[in-house]
Write a protein that holds these residues in place. Structure first.
Motif, PDB file in Angstrom:
ATOM      1  N   GLN A 163       0.826  -1.209   0.000  1.00  0.00           N
ATOM      2  CA  GLN A 163       0.000   0.000   0.000  1.00  0.00           C
ATOM      3  C   GLN A 163       0.859   1.258   0.000  1.00  0.00           C
ATOM      4  O   GLN A 163       0.506   2.252  -0.625  1.00  0.00           O
ATOM      5  N   SER A 164       2.002   1.214   0.684  1.00  0.00           N
ATOM      6  CA  SER A 164       2.916   2.359   0.669  1.00  0.00           C
ATOM      7  C   SER A 164       3.458   2.588  -0.736  1.00  0.00           C
ATOM      8  O   SER A 164       3.547   3.730  -1.195  1.00  0.00           O
ATOM      9  N   LEU A 165       3.813   1.508  -1.414  1.00  0.00           N
ATOM     10  CA  LEU A 165       4.286   1.611  -2.790  1.00  0.00           C
ATOM     11  C   LEU A 165       3.213   2.226  -3.682  1.00  0.00           C
ATOM     12  O   LEU A 165       3.487   3.120  -4.484  1.00  0.00           O
ATOM     13  N   GLU A 166       1.959   1.766  -3.525  1.00  0.00           N
ATOM     14  CA  GLU A 166       0.855   2.311  -4.317  1.00  0.00           C
ATOM     15  C   GLU A 166       0.679   3.799  -4.049  1.00  0.00           C
ATOM     16  O   GLU A 166       0.502   4.587  -4.978  1.00  0.00           O
ATOM     17  N   SER A 167       0.725   4.186  -2.780  1.00  0.00           N
ATOM     18  CA  SER A 167       0.542   5.597  -2.424  1.00  0.00           C
ATOM     19  C   SER A 167       1.669   6.457  -2.973  1.00  0.00           C
ATOM     20  O   SER A 167       1.434   7.536  -3.521  1.00  0.00           O
ATOM     21  N   ASP A 168       2.900   5.979  -2.797  1.00  0.00           N
ATOM     22  CA  ASP A 168       4.047   6.745  -3.292  1.00  0.00           C
ATOM     23  C   ASP A 168       4.003   6.884  -4.805  1.00  0.00           C
ATOM     24  O   ASP A 168       4.248   7.951  -5.351  1.00  0.00           O
ATOM     25  N   ALA A 169       3.684   5.795  -5.496  1.00  0.00           N
ATOM     26  CA  ALA A 169       3.583   5.838  -6.958  1.00  0.00           C
ATOM     27  C   ALA A 169       2.437   6.739  -7.383  1.00  0.00           C
ATOM     28  O   ALA A 169       2.537   7.456  -8.383  1.00  0.00           O
ATOM     29  N   GLY A 170       1.344   6.713  -6.636  1.00  0.00           N
ATOM     30  CA  GLY A 170       0.185   7.532  -6.952  1.00  0.00           C
ATOM     31  C   GLY A 170       0.446   9.012  -6.829  1.00  0.00           C
ATOM     32  O   GLY A 170      -0.184   9.820  -7.511  1.00  0.00           O
ATOM     33  N   ALA A 171       1.394   9.364  -5.964  1.00  0.00           N
ATOM     34  CA  ALA A 171       1.761  10.771  -5.832  1.00  0.00           C
ATOM     35  C   ALA A 171       2.403  11.264  -7.126  1.00  0.00           C
ATOM     36  O   ALA A 171       2.279  12.430  -7.483  1.00  0.00           O
ATOM     37  N   GLU A 172       3.072  10.381  -7.834  1.00  0.00           N
ATOM     38  CA  GLU A 172       3.716  10.727  -9.094  1.00  0.00           C
ATOM     39  C   GLU A 172       2.765  10.585 -10.282  1.00  0.00           C
ATOM     40  O   GLU A 172       2.767  11.387 -11.189  1.00  0.00           O
ATOM     41  N   LEU A 198      -1.180  -0.652  -9.939  1.00  0.00           N
ATOM     42  CA  LEU A 198      -0.655  -1.446  -8.825  1.00  0.00           C
ATOM     43  C   LEU A 198      -1.784  -1.962  -7.938  1.00  0.00           C
ATOM     44  O   LEU A 198      -1.757  -3.115  -7.488  1.00  0.00           O
ATOM     45  N   TYR A 199      -2.773  -1.107  -7.695  1.00  0.00           N
ATOM     46  CA  TYR A 199      -3.921  -1.513  -6.882  1.00  0.00           C
ATOM     47  C   TYR A 199      -4.673  -2.646  -7.568  1.00  0.00           C
ATOM     48  O   TYR A 199      -5.028  -3.651  -6.951  1.00  0.00           O
ATOM     49  N   PHE A 200      -4.894  -2.501  -8.866  1.00  0.00           N
ATOM     50  CA  PHE A 200      -5.571  -3.547  -9.626  1.00  0.00           C
ATOM     51  C   PHE A 200      -4.793  -4.861  -9.535  1.00  0.00           C
ATOM     52  O   PHE A 200      -5.373  -5.925  -9.312  1.00  0.00           O
ATOM     53  N   ALA A 201      -3.482  -4.794  -9.735  1.00  0.00           N
ATOM     54  CA  ALA A 201      -2.661  -6.013  -9.705  1.00  0.00           C
ATOM     55  C   ALA A 201      -2.771  -6.713  -8.351  1.00  0.00           C
ATOM     56  O   ALA A 201      -2.788  -7.951  -8.290  1.00  0.00           O
ATOM     57  N   ARG A 202      -2.884  -5.949  -7.287  1.00  0.00           N
ATOM     58  CA  ARG A 202      -3.015  -6.542  -5.949  1.00  0.00           C
ATOM     59  C   ARG A 202      -4.384  -7.185  -5.765  1.00  0.00           C
ATOM     60  O   ARG A 202      -4.509  -8.259  -5.183  1.00  0.00           O
ATOM     61  N   LYS A 203      -5.429  -6.556  -6.268  1.00  0.00           N
ATOM     62  CA  LYS A 203      -6.796  -7.032  -6.044  1.00  0.00           C
ATOM     63  C   LYS A 203      -7.269  -8.064  -7.064  1.00  0.00           C
ATOM     64  O   LYS A 203      -8.188  -8.833  -6.794  1.00  0.00           O
ATOM     65  N   ALA A 204      -6.681  -8.087  -8.247  1.00  0.00           N
ATOM     66  CA  ALA A 204      -7.171  -8.908  -9.357  1.00  0.00           C
ATOM     67  C   ALA A 204      -7.417 -10.377  -9.003  1.00  0.00           C
ATOM     68  O   ALA A 204      -8.460 -10.920  -9.388  1.00  0.00           O
ATOM     69  N   PRO A 205      -6.531 -11.050  -8.279  1.00  0.00           N
ATOM     70  CA  PRO A 205      -6.781 -12.477  -8.000  1.00  0.00           C
ATOM     71  C   PRO A 205      -8.038 -12.748  -7.171  1.00  0.00           C
ATOM     72  O   PRO A 205      -8.543 -13.865  -7.167  1.00  0.00           O
ATOM     73  N   THR A 206      -8.571 -11.720  -6.526  1.00  0.00           N
ATOM     74  CA  THR A 206      -9.778 -11.901  -5.703  1.00  0.00           C
ATOM     75  C   THR A 206     -11.065 -11.621  -6.477  1.00  0.00           C
ATOM     76  O   THR A 206     -12.154 -11.853  -5.951  1.00  0.00           O
ATOM     77  N   LEU A 207     -10.945 -11.126  -7.709  1.00  0.00           N
ATOM     78  CA  LEU A 207     -12.121 -10.719  -8.484  1.00  0.00           C
ATOM     79  C   LEU A 207     -12.776 -11.919  -9.154  1.00  0.00           C
ATOM     80  O   LEU A 207     -12.102 -12.731  -9.781  1.00  0.00           O
ATOM     81  N   VAL A 249      -2.368 -10.939 -15.192  1.00  0.00           N
ATOM     82  CA  VAL A 249      -2.685  -9.743 -14.400  1.00  0.00           C
ATOM     83  C   VAL A 249      -1.736  -8.614 -14.792  1.00  0.00           C
ATOM     84  O   VAL A 249      -2.161  -7.472 -15.010  1.00  0.00           O
ATOM     85  N   GLU A 250      -0.464  -8.940 -14.904  1.00  0.00           N
ATOM     86  CA  GLU A 250       0.519  -7.930 -15.288  1.00  0.00           C
ATOM     87  C   GLU A 250       0.212  -7.376 -16.684  1.00  0.00           C
ATOM     88  O   GLU A 250       0.292  -6.171 -16.911  1.00  0.00           O
ATOM     89  N   ALA A 251      -0.149  -8.249 -17.606  1.00  0.00           N
ATOM     90  CA  ALA A 251      -0.481  -7.802 -18.962  1.00  0.00           C
ATOM     91  C   ALA A 251      -1.690  -6.870 -18.944  1.00  0.00           C
ATOM     92  O   ALA A 251      -1.707  -5.843 -19.645  1.00  0.00           O
ATOM     93  N   PHE A 252      -2.712  -7.210 -18.152  1.00  0.00           N
ATOM     94  CA  PHE A 252      -3.905  -6.375 -18.052  1.00  0.00           C
ATOM     95  C   PHE A 252      -3.540  -5.013 -17.455  1.00  0.00           C
ATOM     96  O   PHE A 252      -3.970  -3.965 -17.944  1.00  0.00           O
ATOM     97  N   ALA A 253      -2.722  -5.024 -16.392  1.00  0.00           N
ATOM     98  CA  ALA A 253      -2.310  -3.777 -15.737  1.00  0.00           C
ATOM     99  C   ALA A 253      -1.468  -2.921 -16.681  1.00  0.00           C
ATOM    100  O   ALA A 253      -1.622  -1.698 -16.721  1.00  0.00           O
ATOM    101  N   ARG A 254      -0.592  -3.556 -17.458  1.00  0.00           N
ATOM    102  CA  ARG A 254       0.218  -2.808 -18.421  1.00  0.00           C
ATOM    103  C   ARG A 254      -0.656  -2.207 -19.525  1.00  0.00           C
ATOM    104  O   ARG A 254      -0.420  -1.089 -19.971  1.00  0.00           O
ATOM    105  N   ARG A 255      -1.629  -2.979 -19.949  1.00  0.00           N
ATOM    106  CA  ARG A 255      -2.549  -2.453 -20.978  1.00  0.00           C
ATOM    107  C   ARG A 255      -3.284  -1.234 -20.437  1.00  0.00           C
ATOM    108  O   ARG A 255      -3.417  -0.212 -21.114  1.00  0.00           O
TER     109      ARG A 255
END
Length: 121
Positions: free
Chosen positions: A8-17, A25-34, A90-96
């Motif tokens: 979550q810290s990585l997501e927040s820091d990246a989101g600031a940029e 990143l958030y999607f990649a973390r949550k995707a396996p639960t969808l 998941v990575e391919a979807f997030a990259r797309r």
């Protein structure tokens, strides 16, 4: 617990940029639960990611149960949730998503030219 905090810290820091990176990143973390379109629609960030990738408008007129069911069904037809068990998919979807997001939102640079620049200015 520590891993979740670091993620979550990585997501927040990246989101600031870049909001697109945070969403990816958030999607990649949550995707396996969808498992369904409802799982997507219940989370505004996931909705934004999936809408971007499958080309649905950002705003939804899904204000009734029937409209919500129709939108969830549409998402379920366009997204193969079983593939989200594969980290490479998941990575391919997030990259797309990130590529589409950049093309639509990062107007400070020309993303199309960046595709052809091969890392050169």
């Amino acid at each position: 617990m520590v891993d979740a905090y670091l993620q979550q810290s990585l997501e927040s820091d990246a989101g600031a940029e870049d909001t697109g990176v945070r969403l990816a990143l958030y999607f990649a973390r949550k995707a396996p639960t969808l498992k369904s379109g409802y799982d997507i629609l219940s989370d505004p960030a996931l909705t934004q990611v999936v809408n971007t990738v499958i080309g649905l408008p950002a705003t939804s007129s899904a204000t009734t149960n029937d409209a919500l069911a129709a939108r969830a069904s549409l998402i379920s037809r366009k997204v193969d949730f079983a593939t989200f068990q594969d980290p490479a998919k998941v990575e391919a979807f997030a990259r797309r998503f990130a590529a589409i997001w950049d093309a639509q939102n990062n107007t400070a640079t020309d993303p199309i030219l960046a595709l052809f620049s091969n890392g050169q200015a």
